[in-house]
Design a protein around this motif. Structure first.
Motif, PDB file in Angstrom:
ATOM      1  N   GLY A 110       0.769  -1.053  -0.024  1.00 33.80           N
ATOM      2  CA  GLY A 110      -0.076   0.009  -0.101  1.00 33.80           C
ATOM      3  C   GLY A 110       0.765   1.260   0.102  1.00 33.80           C
ATOM      4  N   ARG A 111       0.020   2.314   0.067  1.00 31.51           N
ATOM      5  CA  ARG A 111       0.784   3.608  -0.033  1.00 31.51           C
ATOM      6  C   ARG A 111       1.859   4.023   1.181  1.00 31.51           C
ATOM      7  N   GLY A 112       1.501   3.422   2.438  1.00 29.38           N
ATOM      8  CA  GLY A 112       2.060   3.642   3.394  1.00 29.38           C
ATOM      9  C   GLY A 112       3.259   2.458   3.840  1.00 29.38           C
ATOM     10  N   LYS A 113       3.318   1.607   2.714  1.00 31.87           N
ATOM     11  CA  LYS A 113       4.180   0.823   2.701  1.00 31.87           C
ATOM     12  C   LYS A 113       4.358  -0.293   4.036  1.00 31.87           C
ATOM     13  N   LYS A 114       3.128  -0.226   4.862  1.00 31.77           N
ATOM     14  CA  LYS A 114       3.139  -1.214   5.895  1.00 31.77           C
ATOM     15  C   LYS A 114       3.285  -2.622   5.765  1.00 31.77           C
ATOM     16  N   LEU A 115       4.317  -3.214   6.750  1.00 30.32           N
ATOM     17  CA  LEU A 115       4.468  -4.515   6.756  1.00 30.32           C
ATOM     18  C   LEU A 115       3.243  -5.493   6.682  1.00 30.32           C
ATOM     19  N   THR A 116       2.951  -6.334   5.511  1.00 30.76           N
ATOM     20  CA  THR A 116       1.795  -7.199   5.797  1.00 30.76           C
ATOM     21  C   THR A 116       2.138  -8.513   5.466  1.00 30.76           C
ATOM     22  N   PRO A 117       1.429  -9.110   6.149  1.00 29.94           N
ATOM     23  CA  PRO A 117       1.686 -10.924   6.324  1.00 29.94           C
ATOM     24  C   PRO A 117       0.715 -11.231   5.061  1.00 29.94           C
ATOM     25  N   PRO A 118       1.410 -12.455   4.362  1.00 25.86           N
ATOM     26  CA  PRO A 118       0.578 -12.962   3.407  1.00 25.86           C
ATOM     27  C   PRO A 118      -0.719 -13.654   3.854  1.00 25.86           C
ATOM     28  N   PRO A 119      -1.809 -13.675   2.872  1.00 24.55           N
ATOM     29  CA  PRO A 119      -3.071 -14.168   3.374  1.00 24.55           C
ATOM     30  C   PRO A 119      -2.984 -15.538   3.799  1.00 24.55           C
ATOM     31  N   VAL A 120      -2.156 -16.328   3.502  1.00 24.19           N
ATOM     32  CA  VAL A 120      -2.091 -17.670   4.059  1.00 24.19           C
ATOM     33  C   VAL A 120      -1.432 -17.759   5.387  1.00 24.19           C
ATOM     34  N   LYS A 121      -0.579 -16.825   5.880  1.00 23.77           N
ATOM     35  CA  LYS A 121      -0.012 -16.745   6.970  1.00 23.77           C
ATOM     36  C   LYS A 121      -1.147 -16.212   8.125  1.00 23.77           C
ATOM     37  N   VAL A 122      -1.988 -15.415   7.728  1.00 25.15           N
ATOM     38  CA  VAL A 122      -3.161 -14.941   8.573  1.00 25.15           C
ATOM     39  C   VAL A 122      -3.874 -16.117   9.008  1.00 25.15           C
ATOM     40  N   ILE A 123      -4.308 -16.767   8.078  1.00 18.54           N
ATOM     41  CA  ILE A 123      -5.092 -18.166   8.070  1.00 18.54           C
ATOM     42  C   ILE A 123      -4.317 -19.064   9.187  1.00 18.54           C
ATOM     43  N   ALA A 124      -3.127 -19.392   8.751  1.00 18.54           N
ATOM     44  CA  ALA A 124      -2.281 -20.330   9.612  1.00 18.54           C
ATOM     45  C   ALA A 124      -2.396 -19.978  10.955  1.00 18.54           C
ATOM     46  N   LEU A 125      -2.065 -18.731  11.301  1.00 23.26           N
ATOM     47  CA  LEU A 125      -1.995 -18.234  12.726  1.00 23.26           C
ATOM     48  C   LEU A 125      -3.220 -18.281  13.469  1.00 23.26           C
ATOM     49  N   GLU A 126      -4.328 -18.032  12.706  1.00 21.40           N
ATOM     50  CA  GLU A 126      -5.488 -17.998  13.493  1.00 21.40           C
ATOM     51  C   GLU A 126      -5.918 -19.562  13.913  1.00 21.40           C
ATOM     52  N   HIS A 127      -5.165 -20.662  13.214  1.00 19.30           N
ATOM     53  CA  HIS A 127      -5.706 -21.698  13.560  1.00 19.30           C
ATOM     54  C   HIS A 127      -4.280 -22.688  14.444  1.00 19.30           C
ATOM     55  N   GLY A 128      -3.480 -21.593  14.742  1.00 18.35           N
ATOM     56  CA  GLY A 128      -2.652 -22.167  15.830  1.00 18.35           C
ATOM     57  C   GLY A 128      -1.435 -23.286  14.772  1.00 18.35           C
ATOM     58  N   ILE A 129      -1.327 -22.869  13.909  1.00 19.63           N
ATOM     59  CA  ILE A 129      -0.522 -23.917  12.497  1.00 19.63           C
ATOM     60  C   ILE A 129       1.002 -23.197  12.786  1.00 19.63           C
ATOM     61  N   PRO A 130       2.080 -24.017  12.941  1.00 21.78           N
ATOM     62  CA  PRO A 130       3.371 -23.387  12.689  1.00 21.78           C
ATOM     63  C   PRO A 130       3.754 -22.923  11.516  1.00 21.78           C
ATOM     64  N   VAL A 131       4.318 -21.605  11.308  1.00 19.36           N
ATOM     65  CA  VAL A 131       4.522 -20.667  10.129  1.00 19.36           C
ATOM     66  C   VAL A 131       6.052 -20.634   9.986  1.00 19.36           C
ATOM     67  N   PHE A 132       6.418 -20.975   8.842  1.00 12.34           N
ATOM     68  CA  PHE A 132       7.981 -20.595   8.443  1.00 12.34           C
ATOM     69  C   PHE A 132       7.868 -19.548   7.102  1.00 12.34           C
ATOM     70  N   GLN A 133       8.737 -18.594   7.215  1.00  9.92           N
ATOM     71  CA  GLN A 133       8.680 -17.706   6.111  1.00  9.92           C
ATOM     72  C   GLN A 133      10.225 -17.351   5.965  1.00  9.92           C
ATOM     73  N   PRO A 134      10.971 -18.348   5.204  1.00  9.89           N
ATOM     74  CA  PRO A 134      12.276 -18.146   4.976  1.00  9.89           C
ATOM     75  C   PRO A 134      12.551 -17.350   3.584  1.00  9.89           C
ATOM     76  N   GLU A 135      13.616 -16.646   3.667  1.00  4.39           N
ATOM     77  CA  GLU A 135      13.915 -15.653   2.589  1.00  4.39           C
ATOM     78  C   GLU A 135      14.541 -16.603   1.423  1.00  4.39           C
ATOM     79  N   LYS A 136      15.018 -17.729   1.726  1.00  2.56           N
ATOM     80  CA  LYS A 136      15.470 -18.447   0.893  1.00  2.56           C
ATOM     81  C   LYS A 136      15.225 -20.134   1.180  1.00  2.56           C
ATOM     82  N   VAL A 137      15.098 -20.712   0.221  1.00  3.25           N
ATOM     83  CA  VAL A 137      14.581 -22.316   0.438  1.00  3.25           C
ATOM     84  C   VAL A 137      15.855 -23.161   0.167  1.00  3.25           C
ATOM     85  N   LYS A 138      16.351 -22.933  -0.936  1.00  7.78           N
ATOM     86  CA  LYS A 138      17.603 -23.649  -1.400  1.00  7.78           C
ATOM     87  C   LYS A 138      18.753 -23.688  -0.290  1.00  7.78           C
TER      88      LYS A 138
END
Length: 311
Positions: free
Chosen positions: A38-66
């Motif tokens: 957005g215009r304010g460049k607010k740090l925003t979680p991906p939609p999938v993360k939001v749902i996962a946290l709502e259900h208490g599922i462990p979330v991983f957000q690596p900058e790289k996978v390889k």
């Protein structure tokens, strides 16, 4: 089944929600890092993360996978039976693909082998296809080339744009995913190799593809406008400034004249533009710094006249 889920945007969120409502267990979610938005460049979680946290599922957000040994060890501890990838955004290395016993499957928004790659929904609309679909395939190291478990075909109507077709495919893909997972769990799933000779590639959308070339036929421009409605949005030059065209329809298919010329103003509807072949009725536009408005509002507010030229 114990499912490790990989996904990021709204398209992936539909499949995650379906998994959470199924008999399968989501043991972890891997998604992209939070990004400025957005215009304010607010740090925003991906939609999938939001749902996962709502259900208490462990979330991983690596900058790289390889070559990420820490991630690999954390995923091993989850002991997944299978990985499901839906619009995650990065290519997975073989050690990740082959980690679970049932390996890794993908929800892909095309009728494979057509439109492998990053932008299958956009490309199908832009190229004027009358149908597309969604497939569940096994992931291999070659991009979108794995064996296919199942597909569902979806028509593309003239009323569809990137928003409506995205939502249809996300919904049908989520349903198909659960059916395929159920069959895999029961040992009833079969796979079909893709015919690689028929493969086409849906390259990522570039911002410059939004530029309208009024020399092209009205039908082509109609497809361009509805495919790029969200981003980058189709745009043209109007009075030395930019006008984004968000909605339009083919007014006629055969007329000839000066491409880009506004040939008619239709009260209550918008304005008609001549193309290389046929005419386009522009219905919704956006000017720099402004909100989307109807083309009729633009005609009145900007005093748009017949004979003016879009370039």
């Amino acid at each position: 089944m114990r499912v490790l889920f990989w996904g990021t945007p709204e398209f992936a969120a539909e499949s995650l929600k379906a998994l959470l409502n199924s008999g399968h267990q989501v043991v972890g979610v891997v998604t992209q890092p939070d990004r400025p938005k957005g215009r304010g460049k607010k740090l925003t979680p991906p939609p999938v993360k939001v749902i996962a946290l709502e259900h208490g599922i462990p979330v991983f957000q690596p900058e790289k996978v390889k070559n990420n040994t820490e991630l690999l060890e954390n995923l091993r501890k989850l002991n997944p039976d299978i990985s499901v990838v839906v619009a995650y955004g990065k290519i997975l290395p073989s050690e990740i693909i082959n980690l679970p016993p049932y390996k890794t499957i993908n929800v892909h928004a095309s009728l494979l082998p057509q439109y492998r790659g990053a932008a299958p929904i956009h490309r199908a609309i832009m190229e004027g296809k009358d149908k597309t679909g969604v497939c569940i395939m096994e992931i291999t190291e070659e991009l979108d080339a794995g064996d296919v478990y199942d597909c569902v075909e979806i028509p593309i109507t003239e009323k569809d744009d990137i928003v409506s077709l995205h939502d249809k495919l996300a919904e049908e893909g989520a349903k198909l995913l659960i059916r395929v997972l159920d069959r895999i769990e029961k040992g009833e799933a079969t796979k079909t190799p893709q015919d690689h000779s028929k493969a086409t590639y849906a390259r990522p959308i570039q911002k410059g593809e939004g530029r309208i070339d009024w020399n092209r036929p009205a039908v082509d421009l109609f497809n361009q406008i509805r495919a790029l409605k969200v981003w980058p949005k189709a745009f043209t030059t109007f009075r030395d400034g930019e006008m984004k065209i968000l909605e339009a329809k083919v007014y006629d298919r055969e007329s000839e004249g000066n491409p880009g010329e506004i040939v008619d103003i239709i009260k209550g509807k918008g304005f008609v533009v001549q193309t290389g072949k046929g005419r386009l009725l522009v219905e919704k536009v956006q000017f720099p710094g402004g909100k989307p408005i109807t083309a009729d509002e633009a005609v009145r507010g900007y005093h748009i006249q017949k004979g003016e030229r879009l370039q």
